[in-house]
Design a protein around this motif. Structure first.
Motif, short mmCIF file in Angstrom:
data_model
loop_
_atom_site.label_atom_id
_atom_site.label_comp_id
_atom_site.label_asym_id
_atom_site.label_seq_id
_atom_site.Cartn_x
_atom_site.Cartn_y
_atom_site.Cartn_z
N GLU A 49 0.83 -1.20 0.00
CA GLU A 49 0.00 0.00 0.00
C GLU A 49 0.87 1.26 0.00
OE1 GLU A 49 -3.38 2.33 -0.09
OE2 GLU A 49 -3.24 0.15 -0.32
N LEU A 50 1.97 1.22 0.74
CA LEU A 50 2.83 2.40 0.87
C LEU A 50 3.84 2.54 -0.27
CD1 LEU A 50 3.55 2.15 4.69
CD2 LEU A 50 2.31 4.02 3.58
N PHE A 51 4.39 1.39 -0.73
CA PHE A 51 5.53 1.44 -1.66
C PHE A 51 5.36 0.52 -2.87
CE2 PHE A 51 7.18 1.72 2.78
CZ PHE A 51 7.49 3.08 2.79
N GLY A 52 4.15 0.06 -3.14
CA GLY A 52 3.95 -1.04 -4.09
C GLY A 52 3.92 -0.69 -5.56
N ARG A 53 4.56 0.42 -5.97
CA ARG A 53 4.58 0.78 -7.40
C ARG A 53 6.03 0.98 -7.83
NH1 ARG A 53 0.16 5.41 -8.33
NH2 ARG A 53 0.12 4.51 -10.42
N PRO A 54 6.77 -0.12 -8.03
CA PRO A 54 8.21 -0.03 -8.31
C PRO A 54 8.54 0.71 -9.59
CG PRO A 54 7.40 -2.26 -8.69
CD PRO A 54 6.31 -1.52 -8.00
N MET A 55 7.60 0.81 -10.51
CA MET A 55 7.88 1.54 -11.75
C MET A 55 8.10 3.03 -11.51
SD MET A 55 4.57 0.75 -11.07
CE MET A 55 4.42 -0.82 -11.92
N TYR A 56 7.73 3.50 -10.30
CA TYR A 56 7.91 4.91 -9.96
C TYR A 56 9.05 5.15 -8.95
CZ TYR A 56 3.40 5.40 -12.26
OH TYR A 56 2.37 5.36 -13.19
N GLY A 60 17.58 2.13 -9.82
CA GLY A 60 18.49 1.85 -8.71
C GLY A 60 17.98 2.25 -7.35
N ARG A 61 16.73 2.67 -7.26
CA ARG A 61 16.16 3.14 -5.99
C ARG A 61 15.24 2.08 -5.41
NH1 ARG A 61 18.24 8.17 -4.43
NH2 ARG A 61 16.22 8.97 -3.75
N ILE A 62 15.20 2.03 -4.09
CA ILE A 62 14.25 1.14 -3.40
C ILE A 62 13.90 1.76 -2.05
CG2 ILE A 62 16.17 -0.30 -2.51
CD1 ILE A 62 14.14 -2.64 -2.52
N PRO A 63 12.63 2.07 -1.81
CA PRO A 63 12.26 2.79 -0.59
C PRO A 63 12.27 1.94 0.67
CG PRO A 63 10.31 2.29 -1.88
CD PRO A 63 11.49 1.87 -2.71
N VAL A 64 12.21 0.62 0.52
CA VAL A 64 12.12 -0.26 1.68
C VAL A 64 12.80 -1.58 1.38
CG1 VAL A 64 9.84 -1.08 0.91
CG2 VAL A 64 10.53 -1.42 3.29
N ILE A 65 13.49 -2.13 2.37
CA ILE A 65 14.01 -3.49 2.25
C ILE A 65 13.41 -4.33 3.37
CG2 ILE A 65 16.15 -2.91 1.06
CD1 ILE A 65 17.60 -3.18 3.74
N ASP A 66 13.21 -5.61 3.08
CA ASP A 66 12.54 -6.52 4.01
C ASP A 66 13.44 -7.73 4.22
OD1 ASP A 66 9.69 -7.19 5.23
OD2 ASP A 66 10.46 -9.02 4.31
N ARG A 147 20.31 4.54 -2.49
CA ARG A 147 19.10 3.90 -3.02
C ARG A 147 17.81 4.57 -2.55
NH1 ARG A 147 19.30 -0.65 -5.79
NH2 ARG A 147 21.19 -1.92 -5.89
N GLY A 148 17.94 5.60 -1.73
CA GLY A 148 16.73 6.28 -1.25
C GLY A 148 15.91 5.44 -0.31
N CYS A 149 16.57 4.53 0.41
CA CYS A 149 15.84 3.64 1.32
C CYS A 149 15.45 4.40 2.59
CB CYS A 149 16.72 2.44 1.68
SG CYS A 149 15.92 1.24 2.75
N LYS A 150 14.18 4.31 2.96
CA LYS A 150 13.66 5.03 4.13
C LYS A 150 13.12 4.10 5.21
CE LYS A 150 14.54 9.20 2.82
NZ LYS A 150 15.55 9.98 3.58
N VAL A 151 12.88 2.84 4.87
CA VAL A 151 12.32 1.89 5.84
C VAL A 151 13.06 0.57 5.75
CG1 VAL A 151 10.26 0.61 6.56
CG2 VAL A 151 10.03 2.95 5.68
N ILE A 152 13.47 0.03 6.90
CA ILE A 152 14.07 -1.30 6.97
C ILE A 152 13.17 -2.17 7.82
CG2 ILE A 152 16.01 -2.65 7.84
CD1 ILE A 152 17.84 -0.33 7.16
N CYS A 153 12.71 -3.28 7.25
CA CYS A 153 11.86 -4.24 7.97
C CYS A 153 12.68 -5.45 8.38
CB CYS A 153 10.69 -4.69 7.08
SG CYS A 153 9.58 -3.37 6.60
N ILE A 154 12.54 -5.84 9.63
CA ILE A 154 13.27 -7.00 10.16
C ILE A 154 12.27 -7.96 10.79
CG2 ILE A 154 15.07 -7.81 11.73
CD1 ILE A 154 16.32 -5.02 11.56
N ASP A 155 12.09 -9.12 10.18
CA ASP A 155 11.19 -10.14 10.71
C ASP A 155 11.91 -10.99 11.76
OD1 ASP A 155 8.91 -11.61 11.03
OD2 ASP A 155 9.04 -12.67 9.11
#
Length: 345
Positions: A49-56, A60-66, A147-155
């Motif tokens: 919902e927040l970041f699900g449009r990778p074409m935009y 080389g950018r990714i707003p979140v890594i999981d 990469r413009g990463c703003k959120v890191i998710c750690i399970d």
């Protein structure tokens, strides 16, 4: 398989989206629930919902890594291991959250995922230098910025609780929080209820924690009866039954057998369906369901976890403290109304 839509799941997604979107950098959003309640699916849905449009995102950018904090057998949590994992994810991210549980993923999204998978395969075959932990964290900082990463998710955040004798779990959280604040990042961590030990003794950490709970269904919340009934009705519609309402009519019994945990209910019906198939029948019977219940010891362990979760999630009763404060303030008020020697002012 698509995620089962139900009240606790939908509420957690809304709350998670709000907390990720609004919390400051250097803060942690914890998604907390028993195993099987749907934490992973809810996290993926919120990220889409927040970041699900990778074409935009941009090249080389990714707003979140999981990623996750799983441990090797009989091992301790390693800050070095986490830094290496984050380097890997920033170099060749696993983007399964974009399509997990989605019935018909977008064609552009699938094309981008295929490109990223090819790049990751190429990187996997390249010999890499061995870096120190300090070097690894420096690489994480540079790559996250580039990469413009703003959120890191750690399970599996409870892995941080398994430490060597000279380390406290909160030290790892403090380290991650300080890095996130310095690098203008937010953290999202997922775990079972034991994860509260990561912050319970540190007031400064508590102020940086945002909690999203995914409780099992139960009797302590009046609205759960309706939501559980709807869930059971939706779940049973997936299976061939000897009578369409047999599972619905057993909903109280099914809750007793599953602790009100959605994943447990799904597995129960899967086991019952397997019994029917093994016996050469096309439809599930009442006996198939009852024969698929856990053993008594397993059921006791399940309900122990359910009750422990409810204790951790429950809010404190402040009535006695409030009475004490009111009494103290009353005394202070009387003293203020009197002069220094007890004379009226």
């Amino acid at each position: 398989m698509q995620a089962i839509e139900h009240f606790v799941y939908a509420r957690a997604i809304r709350q998670l989206i709000r907390e990720i979107d609004s919390c400051p950098s250097g803060h942690i959003v914890f998604l907390i629930g028993l195993s099987g309640v749907g934490k992973t699916s809810a996290r993926y849905a919120a990220l889409r919902e927040l970041f699900g449009r990778p074409m935009y995102w941009g090249a080389g950018r990714i707003p979140v890594i999981d990623t996750h904090a799983l441990l090797p057998s009989n091992a301790f949590y390693s800050s070095m291991g986490m830094s290496e994992t984050l380097v890997d994810q920033l170099s060749g991210p696993n983007l399964r959250w974009l399509t997990h549980g989605v019935e018909k993923p977008n064609a552009d999204t699938l094309a981008i995922l295929a490109e990223v998978d090819r790049a990751r395969d190429i990187l996997a075959g390249v010999a890499r230098r061995r870096f120190s932990e300090s070097d690894c964290w420096s690489i994480v900082r540079r790559q996250a910025h580039a990469r413009g990463c703003k959120v890191i998710c750690i399970d599996h955040a409870t892995a941080l609780l398994r430490n060597r004798a000279n380390l406290q779990p909160a030290q790892h959280i403090e380290h991650l929080v300080s890095l996130a604040e310095e690098w203008d990042l937010k953290l999202v961590m997922t775990g079972i209820h034991h994860v509260h030990h990561l912050w319970e003794v540190h007031p400064e950490l508590r102020r940086r924690i945002h909690k999203v709970w995914m409780p099992p269904y139960g009797t302590s919340r009046e609205e759960d009866q309706l939501h559980w009934s709807r869930l059971i009705k939706n779940l049973s519609a997936r299976y061939a039954l000897t009578r369409r309402d047999i599972v619905f009519n057993m909903r109280d019994e099914v809750m007793a057998a599953t602790g009100g945990v959605v994943g447990e209910a799904i597995q129960l019906l899967e086991r019952a369906n397997g019994r029917a198939v093994d016996d050469g029948r096309e439809a599930i019977t009442t006996q198939d369901i009852r024969s698929s219940y856990h053993s008594e010891s397993d059921l006791e362990a399940l309900w122990f976890d359910v009750n422990e979760f409810e204790k951790v999630m429950s809010t404190a009763d402040v009535e006695e403290r409030a009475i004490s404060i009111k009494s103290a303030w009353s005394t202070v008020g009387k003293n203020l109304a009197s002069g220094p020697k007890g004379e009226p002012r």
